[in-house]
Design a protein around this motif. Structure first.
Motif, short mmCIF file in Angstrom:
data_model
loop_
_atom_site.label_atom_id
_atom_site.label_comp_id
_atom_site.label_asym_id
_atom_site.label_seq_id
_atom_site.Cartn_x
_atom_site.Cartn_y
_atom_site.Cartn_z
N GLY A 9 0.82 -1.21 0.00
CA GLY A 9 0.00 0.00 0.00
C GLY A 9 0.85 1.26 0.00
N ASN A 10 0.20 2.39 0.28
CA ASN A 10 0.89 3.68 0.25
C ASN A 10 2.11 3.71 1.17
OD1 ASN A 10 -0.98 4.67 -1.55
ND2 ASN A 10 -2.21 5.69 0.01
N MET A 11 1.95 3.22 2.41
CA MET A 11 3.07 3.23 3.34
C MET A 11 4.18 2.28 2.89
SD MET A 11 2.86 5.50 5.75
CE MET A 11 3.98 4.93 7.03
N GLY A 12 3.83 1.08 2.50
CA GLY A 12 4.84 0.14 2.04
C GLY A 12 5.63 0.67 0.86
N GLN A 13 4.94 1.28 -0.09
CA GLN A 13 5.61 1.84 -1.27
C GLN A 13 6.50 3.03 -0.89
OE1 GLN A 13 5.55 0.66 -4.51
NE2 GLN A 13 4.46 -1.10 -3.65
N ALA A 14 6.02 3.89 -0.01
CA ALA A 14 6.80 5.06 0.40
C ALA A 14 8.04 4.65 1.18
CB ALA A 14 5.93 6.01 1.22
N ILE A 15 7.89 3.68 2.06
CA ILE A 15 9.03 3.18 2.82
C ILE A 15 10.02 2.51 1.88
CG2 ILE A 15 9.72 1.43 4.52
CD1 ILE A 15 6.98 2.10 5.94
N GLY A 16 9.52 1.68 0.98
CA GLY A 16 10.38 1.01 0.01
C GLY A 16 11.14 1.98 -0.87
N LYS A 17 10.47 3.07 -1.26
CA LYS A 17 11.14 4.10 -2.08
C LYS A 17 12.37 4.63 -1.35
CE LYS A 17 10.66 8.82 -3.68
NZ LYS A 17 9.86 10.03 -3.67
N ASN A 18 12.24 4.91 -0.06
CA ASN A 18 13.37 5.46 0.69
C ASN A 18 14.49 4.44 0.87
OD1 ASN A 18 12.93 8.35 1.65
ND2 ASN A 18 10.93 7.40 1.88
N PHE A 19 14.15 3.20 1.13
CA PHE A 19 15.19 2.18 1.20
C PHE A 19 15.88 2.03 -0.16
CE2 PHE A 19 13.10 0.43 5.11
CZ PHE A 19 14.22 0.41 5.92
N GLY A 20 15.10 2.12 -1.25
CA GLY A 20 15.67 2.04 -2.59
C GLY A 20 16.59 3.21 -2.88
#
Length: 190
Positions: A9-20
């Motif tokens: 979801g939105n949080m998972g994608q946003a968190i993943g973006k930062n780790f990426g």
């Protein structure tokens, strides 16, 4: 470093973006695809009620891992209270379910929009507060985000997760009542 995220979801994608952005390889899992192997850092970007079933299903794979709980255990029927005991937190409950893992509390005091932009209210750098009992795990978490635009601060032991969840709850109720926007929230100015 490799990062596993439960939740797309939105949080998972946003968190993943930062780790990426920090140079990590990110894998996402949801109820449609089963994780065979998990990375050293696993982010639980799922609603609070899903934590217990995921902990049970993946207990063996979580052993030895850093498991990051981002949940706010809010009573979504009333939006009037947290559903964990006053002397505990969702993160502490998860740690009890996963005694062979290191649980950290993080990301629950930020909105997805502020994680995506790296800014709170368009001006202050988004700060992620992390609580946990293992200093090496918190340092590994911080190092995994070192190349992202986020500011990471150590909020203390895992028992501080209770205050983080209360802060997340307050921020969510302010946004839900349209007193602040979902691109706003609490910021830390150094």
């Amino acid at each position: 470093m490799k990062i596993s995220i439960f939740g797309k979801g939105n949080m998972g994608q946003a968190i993943g973006k930062n780790f990426g952005l920090a140079g990590n390889t990110v894998s996402y899992y949801d109820n449609q695809n089963h994780a065979e192997t998990l990375a050293d850092i696993v982010v639980m970007a799922v609603p609070y009620p899903a934590l217990a079933s995921l902990a049970k299903e993946y207990a063996d794979q979580f052993a030895g891992k850093i498991v990051v709980d981002i949940t706010n255990p809010l009573d979504f029927d009333t939006w009037d209270s947290l559903v964990v005991p006053a002397d505990s937190s969702a993160a502490q409950e998860l740690q009890q379910l996963l005694p062979n893992s290191t649980v950290l509390k993080a990301f629950n005091t930020t909105f997805a929009a502020t994680l995506q932009s790296g800014k709170v209210g368009g001006t202050a750098t988004t700060t992620v507060l992390v609580a946990g009992d293992d200093d090496a795990a918190k340092q590994a978490f911080k190092a995994a985000l070192a190349g992202s635009p986020l500011n990471i601060l150590d909020a203390g032991k895992l028992k501080r997760a209770r205050e983080l969840e209360a802060t997340g709850f307050l921020q969510m109720t302010l946004a839900a009542s349209k007193q602040i926007g979902w691109t706003g929230g609490f910021g830390v100015i150094k």
